[in-house]
Design an enzyme around this catalytic site. Structure first.
Site, PDB file in Angstrom:
ATOM      1  N   GLU A  17      -9.662  -2.996  -1.043  1.00  0.00           N
ATOM      2  CA  GLU A  17      -8.342  -2.780  -1.646  1.00  0.00           C
ATOM      3  C   GLU A  17      -7.242  -3.628  -1.009  1.00  0.00           C
ATOM      4  OE1 GLU A  17      -7.686   1.068  -3.966  1.00  0.00           O
ATOM      5  OE2 GLU A  17      -7.844   1.689  -1.879  1.00  0.00           O
ATOM      6  N   HIS A  72      -0.826   1.841   2.147  1.00  0.00           N
ATOM      7  CA  HIS A  72      -1.514   2.535   1.051  1.00  0.00           C
ATOM      8  C   HIS A  72      -2.155   3.808   1.606  1.00  0.00           C
ATOM      9  CE1 HIS A  72      -4.015   3.478  -2.314  1.00  0.00           C
ATOM     10  NE2 HIS A  72      -5.134   3.263  -1.638  1.00  0.00           N
ATOM     11  N   HIS A  84      -3.871   7.988   0.726  1.00  0.00           N
ATOM     12  CA  HIS A  84      -4.442   8.998  -0.168  1.00  0.00           C
ATOM     13  C   HIS A  84      -3.946  10.389   0.259  1.00  0.00           C
ATOM     14  CE1 HIS A  84      -8.166   6.084  -0.328  1.00  0.00           C
ATOM     15  NE2 HIS A  84      -7.128   5.583  -0.965  1.00  0.00           N
ATOM     16  N   HIS A 128      -5.380   8.881  -7.203  1.00  0.00           N
ATOM     17  CA  HIS A 128      -5.755   7.986  -6.111  1.00  0.00           C
ATOM     18  C   HIS A 128      -4.873   8.166  -4.880  1.00  0.00           C
ATOM     19  CE1 HIS A 128      -6.901   3.536  -4.982  1.00  0.00           C
ATOM     20  NE2 HIS A 128      -6.795   4.314  -3.926  1.00  0.00           N
TER      21      HIS A 128
HETATM   22 ZN   LIG Z   1      -7.102   3.701  -1.992  1.00  0.00          ZN
END
Ligand SMILES: [Zn+2]
Length: 285
Positions: free
Chosen positions: A83, A102, A104, A186
C-alpha cells in the site's frame, strides 16, 4: 546510506513516530507512516519496509521509493508495503505535504460502516472540517482487479489522493482541501507538512471518533434509538441532534491545532522512549 544531519533528524523522528502510532493503537501490525525525502531533487519518499511499526528501529528498516511510480530506489530493496502507493500518490499530488499516515483504527472504522458522518466534536479536531470525504475503492474496480480493498497500485493511490482535493480532476494542488480521508471498509489516511502535524491529525481523528461515538450512543440511550437525520432535535446544524463545532469554530480550532501540535508530540516521544518495546537506534544517546 550516509545521511545529512537534517535527514538523520527526520529518520529518527520517523522511527519514533512509528512507535507513537503503535502505542496509541493507530497502527497495529499494519498501517504505516512515510516522509518525503527532504532533498527535492530526489523526488523520493521513505517509509518502513514490510515490518510491524512497533518493531521499526534502524535506518536499514526503511526503504526509499520513487514518487513517480512507487518503485524502490534500490532495485534490491527488501520487501515493502503493497500500500505504499497511498503515500507516493499523495506526495505526487500535493508538493507541500511531507508526511502521510495510513491507519485501520478500530475507533474510526465504524464511521465507514454505520453511515454516520465524521464531524469535529471538540476543539482538538477542528482540522477535520465540515466534510470528511469517503474513498470507496470499489467504484474504480475493473474486471480482473482483486477486490481486497488494498490501495496497491498507482491507479488506486491516485484516486485516493484526489479525495483530498475539492476538484478531484486536478492533477496537482498546492495544498489539500481536506486533511483526512476515510476509506470505506478499510481505515483512513491523513497527512501533514511535518511528521508532527500528521501524527497530531491521526491521533485526534481517532480521539474525535471515540468521543463522537460515545456522544451519539449517550444521546440515543436518553432519547431512543430511532434518531435519524429527520427526527433529530434542533441542536447542531446537521440534523443529527448532536451539538458539533460550527464552521467558525472549526476554522479557529484548526489554527489552534496547528500551533500546538508540537507540544503534544514531545510528550508522545517521551512516552515511547521509556518503554523497552520501542527501540530507536538513531536516538541521541
Ligand atoms: Zn490499509
Amino acid at each position: 546510506m550516509s545521511q545529512s544531519s537534517s535527514l538523520q533528524d527526520l529518520l529518527r523522528t520517523l522511527i519514533t513516530a512509528n512507535h507513537i502510532l503503535h502505542y496509541y493503537n493507530i497502527v497495529d501490525g499494519f498501517g504505516h507512516i512515510s516522509i518525503r525525502h527532504p532533498d527535492p531533487s530526489k523526488q523520493t519518499y521513505i517509509m518502513p519496509g514490510y515490518l510491524a511499526p512497533a518493531l521499526v528501529h534502524c535506518a536499514d528498516d526503511l526503504i526509499e521509493y520513487h514518487i513517480s511510480d512507487g518503485s524502490p530506489v534500490d532495485p534490491n530493496a527488501k520487501k515493502g508495503y503493497s500500500e505504499r502507493f497511498i503515500h507516493g500518490e499523495i506526495f505526487k499530488r500535493f508538493p507541500s505535504i511531507n508526511c502521510v499516515i495510513h491507519s485501520h483504527s478500530e475507533a474510526v472504522l465504524p464511521f465507514m460502516i454505520a453511515g454516520v458522518p465524521m464531524r469535529p466534536a471538540f476543539h482538538m479536531a477542528g482540522f477535520l472540517g465540515a466534510d470528511v470525504p469517503m474513498f470507496d475503492i470499489t467504484k474504480i474496480y475493473e474486471a480482473g482487479d482483486q477486490q481486497d480493498m488494498l490501495v496497491n497500485n498507482v491507479k488506486f493511490g491516485s484516486a485516493l489522493a484526489s479525495h483530498f482535493a475539492e476538484n478531484t480532476a486536478d492533477s496537482t494542488s498546492p495544498l489539500p482541501d481536506h486533511l483526512v480521508v476515510l476509506m470505506r471498509h478499510h481505515g483512513f489516511t491523513t497527512l501533514g507538512e511535518s511528521i508532527q502535524d500528521a501524527v497530531y491529525r491521526a491521533m485526534y481523528t481517532q480521539t474525535n471518533a471515540s468521543i463522537l461515538s460515545t456522544a451519539a450512543n449517550l444521546r440515543s440511550s436518553f432519547y431512543g434509538p430511532a434518531l435519524t437525520r429527520e427526527s433529530g432535535a434542533a441542536q447542531g446544524s446537521d440534523g443529527s441532534g448532536l451539538d458539533l463545532l460550527s464552521a467558525s469554530e472549526m476554522a479557529g480550532c484548526r489554527n489552534m491545532n496547528e500551533a500546538t501540535a508540537d507540544k503534544a508530540f514531545r510528550l508522545w516521544v517521551r512516552e515511547v522512549e521509556v518503554l523497552p518495546l520501542y527501540v530507536n537506534e538513531l536516538a541521541e544517546k
